[in-house]
Structures are given as structure tokens and as C-alpha cells.
Scaffold this active site. Structure first.
Site, PDB file in Angstrom:
ATOM      1  N   ARG A  24       0.814  -1.214   0.000  1.00  0.00           N
ATOM      2  CA  ARG A  24       0.000   0.000   0.000  1.00  0.00           C
ATOM      3  C   ARG A  24       0.849   1.266   0.000  1.00  0.00           C
ATOM      4  NH1 ARG A  24      -5.131  -0.552   2.733  1.00  0.00           N
ATOM      5  NH2 ARG A  24      -4.718   1.262   3.993  1.00  0.00           N
ATOM      6  N   ARG A  71       8.286   6.653  -4.604  1.00  0.00           N
ATOM      7  CA  ARG A  71       8.229   7.630  -5.695  1.00  0.00           C
ATOM      8  C   ARG A  71       9.561   8.301  -5.917  1.00  0.00           C
ATOM      9  NH1 ARG A  71       3.665  10.808  -3.747  1.00  0.00           N
ATOM     10  NH2 ARG A  71       1.940   9.428  -4.268  1.00  0.00           N
ATOM     11  N   ARG A 119      -7.464  -6.109  14.921  1.00  0.00           N
ATOM     12  CA  ARG A 119      -6.743  -5.087  15.680  1.00  0.00           C
ATOM     13  C   ARG A 119      -7.717  -3.961  15.988  1.00  0.00           C
ATOM     14  NH1 ARG A 119      -2.413  -6.067  18.299  1.00  0.00           N
ATOM     15  NH2 ARG A 119      -1.448  -4.026  17.935  1.00  0.00           N
ATOM     16  N   ARG A 162       0.552   7.211  16.024  1.00  0.00           N
ATOM     17  CA  ARG A 162       0.541   8.518  15.371  1.00  0.00           C
ATOM     18  C   ARG A 162      -0.281   9.516  16.172  1.00  0.00           C
ATOM     19  NH1 ARG A 162      -2.915   6.564   9.979  1.00  0.00           N
ATOM     20  NH2 ARG A 162      -4.729   5.894  11.129  1.00  0.00           N
ATOM     21  N   GLU A 168      -2.947   7.834  18.940  1.00  0.00           N
ATOM     22  CA  GLU A 168      -3.499   6.517  18.590  1.00  0.00           C
ATOM     23  C   GLU A 168      -2.634   5.392  19.149  1.00  0.00           C
ATOM     24  OE1 GLU A 168      -5.430   7.517  14.227  1.00  0.00           O
ATOM     25  OE2 GLU A 168      -4.453   5.599  14.588  1.00  0.00           O
ATOM     26  N   TYR A 203      -9.147  -5.855   4.381  1.00  0.00           N
ATOM     27  CA  TYR A 203      -8.589  -4.525   4.621  1.00  0.00           C
ATOM     28  C   TYR A 203      -9.029  -3.612   3.464  1.00  0.00           C
ATOM     29  CZ  TYR A 203      -4.713  -1.532   6.301  1.00  0.00           C
ATOM     30  OH  TYR A 203      -3.938  -0.532   6.817  1.00  0.00           O
ATOM     31  N   ASP A 221     -10.285  -0.072   1.524  1.00  0.00           N
ATOM     32  CA  ASP A 221     -10.369   1.381   1.508  1.00  0.00           C
ATOM     33  C   ASP A 221     -11.821   1.764   1.218  1.00  0.00           C
ATOM     34  OD1 ASP A 221      -7.809   2.170   2.099  1.00  0.00           O
ATOM     35  OD2 ASP A 221      -7.114   2.042   0.033  1.00  0.00           O
TER      36      ASP A 221
END
Ligand code: UDP
Length: 370
Positions: A172, A176, A249, A280, A305, A353, A355
Site C-alpha cells: 500500500r 516515488r 486489531r 501517530r 493513537e 482490509y 479502503d
């Protein structure tokens, strides 16, 4: 004659989108939710005028024009672009996703050729396909990035060593060779102006609703109300855990109001060291108060978190798609496939999982073929 065509169990994105499209086709829908609010993990709380993503940050991104138009038909989306920053175990800050800014911060390189040269020395080469997340990461990005930006974060998030996690999780993360900090490669990206509740409320217009309603506490009653059930909860619970419990989780949030207009200057800062207990810090106002508008509100809301293993009574967030769990899931899926009047959809019922965009695409397609 049953009063409803569909009983929709769970008012998260899948349930809400399904209810919306079914209602548009003239079907009668009853949507129920265990929680006292709609929206599942998309739900926002308004604190000090700031829309707080109570169950973790959600950034909508898609290259699917039909999906984008669909969500924008309920509420306009802004042009928020996710540009997370990582605070690494060396204490330094690095741009994410891994791009020329990150490579410059790490190695001082300024061209793609220089970056590729360093990476080629760092990458591990394996015989055959990488067998787990660690091998996948080391073969894609090499030692430095794995050690500083991946290992600690991933092991905190998943509570398992990287060598025991499936490789696909790390695919994921884009790599770049341009100076581009946009976390996503998609054509369209943003969050709803005024928060996700507007999106969900829009979808649920004209749908009958019961909140604080537990399907499992009164299964017979609820099933008697509708011809078909759309189930978006945990698939193992639906089948009374007969093949054992699936792992999930969950995330715990420590949300604080702070008396400053700007706490961290960015919506998302990841802490990639295994020694920092949280994964985070989210500063919610940055999703909607773009540019200098952050200063219009003298306070801010941040969420730390903490990722932990799911236990009954907690909200499940992520399926753990390792081999053991996938095998158990496939046994439940065979039962689900044999159910003629129950549709299973979404992250928990499909143990996937997901999106947001592919999930909406799936619902749109269901109604194209009906
Ligand atoms: N990840 C990482 N370091 C980071 C952010 C992400 O190693 O700073 C890895 C981690 O394994 C995570 C995966 O990339 O599970 C996917 O991250 P993403 O932020 O896309 O996941 P989400 O927040 O949507 O679950």
C-alpha cells in the site's frame, strides 16, 4: 408480508451506501446499529467547532469518477491532500510516502538516479517472491527505510513481528522518485466539508433507523422484519464463532483539547519508533481548516493513537489477514455463500482490509446487476 425489504445491520459506509441505493430503487429499508450513532468508524464528534474523526482519520481518495461523483452528491468534498510526516527513531522528521524528499533527508541525494543507486545497494534480493512483510519491505526499500520508517511502526500497528505479517500490507505504501508528498496516487482526494456525518446522513435519508440496537440480542425478531438481511458486522459472530474467533486489531484514542491554534502543523504525524507507545498523532482541524484558517480557532483537538489486539466488547478496526485467520475466514465464507437471504459486506463481514472507494464501488456494482 414483512414490513421491510432489507434489514441492514450496521450503518457504516457499506450499510449506508447499500441502504441509499436500495431506497432509490423503491425498497423499504430498516438500518440498525449497535452504537448510539450512525456511520460506524466514519463517525465524527464536533468538539470546539472541529470535526473529530473519533475512530481514526479517514481520507477519501479514488480514481473512480463514478464513486467520487456519488459521494460528492451528498456533501461537497474539500481538496485536503494527505501528506503525513514520520518522526523516526533517530528523532528526525521524514516525509512520507517514500519519495525524493525522504531520500534527500535520509541520504542527501537530490536526483532520482542518485536515489536509485543508493536503493539498489540497500535492497535485499530473495529467491522467489517475498514470503512476508519484512522480506517485502527489504526487497522494495532496503535497510535504512525499513529500520527507520517501517519496522517499529508496523510492529506497533499489528502487534506482530514483520516477519510474521503478510507482504501485501506494505504494498500500500508507494515509492516515488519525484518530490511529491501526496500519500495517495489517486485522481481525487479530500474529506467532506462539515465532516463525515454529512455523508452518512445524506445516504441514510428516507431509511428507517434504530440505534443502540443489537441484532444478536434479538436475532429472531429482526430477521422477521425483512425479506433480506445485509450484514456488515463480524462474520465469525454471525456464525456463533463455530470455527473459532477471528483476530482483529483495534485502536484506542487519547483525544485532547489543547489551547493553541496549531499543535503540530499537519493532520497526521506518525511515530515510527517501537519505543514510542502510540503510532501517530492526528490533529483534526487540519482536515478542514486549510491554510491559514487554522488560526481562526484558538484551540485544537489532537488524538494519540494506540494500536492493540481486539477483545470482545471493543470496536474491531482491522482484520488480521495472516494465514491462520484467512483459513478460518474461508470456512465462514463458505457458510456465508450458502445463505440465500443474507448479503455480507464491508471490512468486518468480508474480513478484508478495505479502503472506502472500493467498498462503494462494490455497492454501486451490486445495484447495476440487480
Ligand atoms: N507503514 C509504515 N510506516 C508508516 C506508515 C505506514 O511502515 O509510517 C506501513 C504499516 O505496515 C501499515 C501500512 O504501511 O500497516 C499501511 O499504512 P497506511 O497508513 O496506508 O494504513 P492505514 O492507516 O490505512 O491502515
Amino acid at each position: 408480508m414483512k414490513p421491510y425489504d432489507y434489514l441492514i445491520v450496521g450503518t457504516g459506509l457499506f450499510g449506508a451506501a447499500f441502504a441509499c441505493l436500495a431506497t432509490r430503487q423503491g425498497k423499504r429499508c430498516l438500518a440498525i446499529d449497535r452504537r448510539p450513532h450512525t456511520g460506524g468508524n466514519l463517525h465524527c464528534d464536533c468538539i470546539n467547532g472541529i470535526n473529530v474523526h473519533r475512530y481514526g482519520p479517514h481520507i477519501f481518495h479514488t480514481s473512480d469518477r463514478e464513486v467520487w461523483d456519488f459521494v460528492n452528491s451528498f456533501v461537497p468534498f474539500n481538496n485536503f491532500i494527505n501528506t503525513p510526516i514520520a518522526v523516526a527513531p533517530d528523532g528526525k522528521r521524514y516525509n512520507l510516502p517514500f519519495n525524493m524528499n525522504t531520500f534527500r533527508q535520509l541520504w542527501g541525494v537530490t536526483t532520482a538516479d542518485e536515489a536509485r543507486e543508493v536503493l539498489s545497494k540497500q535492497r535485499h534480493i530473495y529467491d522467489g517472491e517475498p514470503r512476508n512483510l519484512e522480506e517485502q519491505a527489504l526487497s522494495l526499500v532496503g535497510d535504512d527505510i525499513y529500520r527507520l520508517l517501517i519496522k517499529g511502526y508496523t510492529e506497533k500497528q499489528w502487534g506482530r513481528p514483520c516477519a510474521q505479517l503478510p507482504a501485501f500490507i506494505i504494498k500500500r505504501l508507494p515509492l516515488r522518485f519525484t518530490f511529491d508528498n501526496n500519500y495517495f496516487n489517486d485522481l481525487y482526494q479530500g474529506v467532506p466539508v462539515g465532516g463525515y456525518n454529512k455523508l452518512i446522513d445524506g445516504m441514510l435519508q428516507g431509511v428507517d433507523m434504530e440505534l443502540g440496537a443489537d441484532f444478536f440480542a434479538n436475532r429472531k425478531h429482526y430477521r422477521s422484519l425483512a425479506r433480506k438481511v445485509v450484514f456488515t458486522g463480524q462474520i465469525d459472530e454471525f456464525f456463533d464463532y463455530r470455527f473459532g474467533k477471528l483476530d482483529y486489531r483495534t485502536v484506542r484514542f487519547d483525544t485532547r483539547v489543547i489551547d493553541t491554534p496549531d499543535f503540530q502543523g499537519n493532520a497526521v504525524i506518525n511515530y515510527t519508533s517501537g519505543d514510542v507507545p502510540y503510532t501517530r498523532i492526528i490533529e483534526h482541524k487540519h482536515f478542514e481548516c486549510l491554510g491559514n484558517a487554522v488560526n481562526d480557532n484558538p484551540s485544537t483537538v489532537v488524538s494519540y493513537e494506540y494500536s492493540t489486539e481486539w477483545r470482545p466488547g471493543m470496536e474491531p478496526f482491522y482484520p488480521v489477514n495472516d494465514r491462520r485467520n484467512n483459513e478460518i475466514y474461508l470456512r465462514y465464507k463458505a457458510l456465508a455463500d450458502a445463505e440465500t437471504d443474507v448479503i455480507f459486506g464491508g471490512r468486518l463481514a468480508e474480513y478484508k482490509y478495505y479502503d472506502m472507494s472500493p467498498l462503494i464501488r462494490e455497492v454501486l456494482d451490486m445495484f447495476k446487476t440487480q
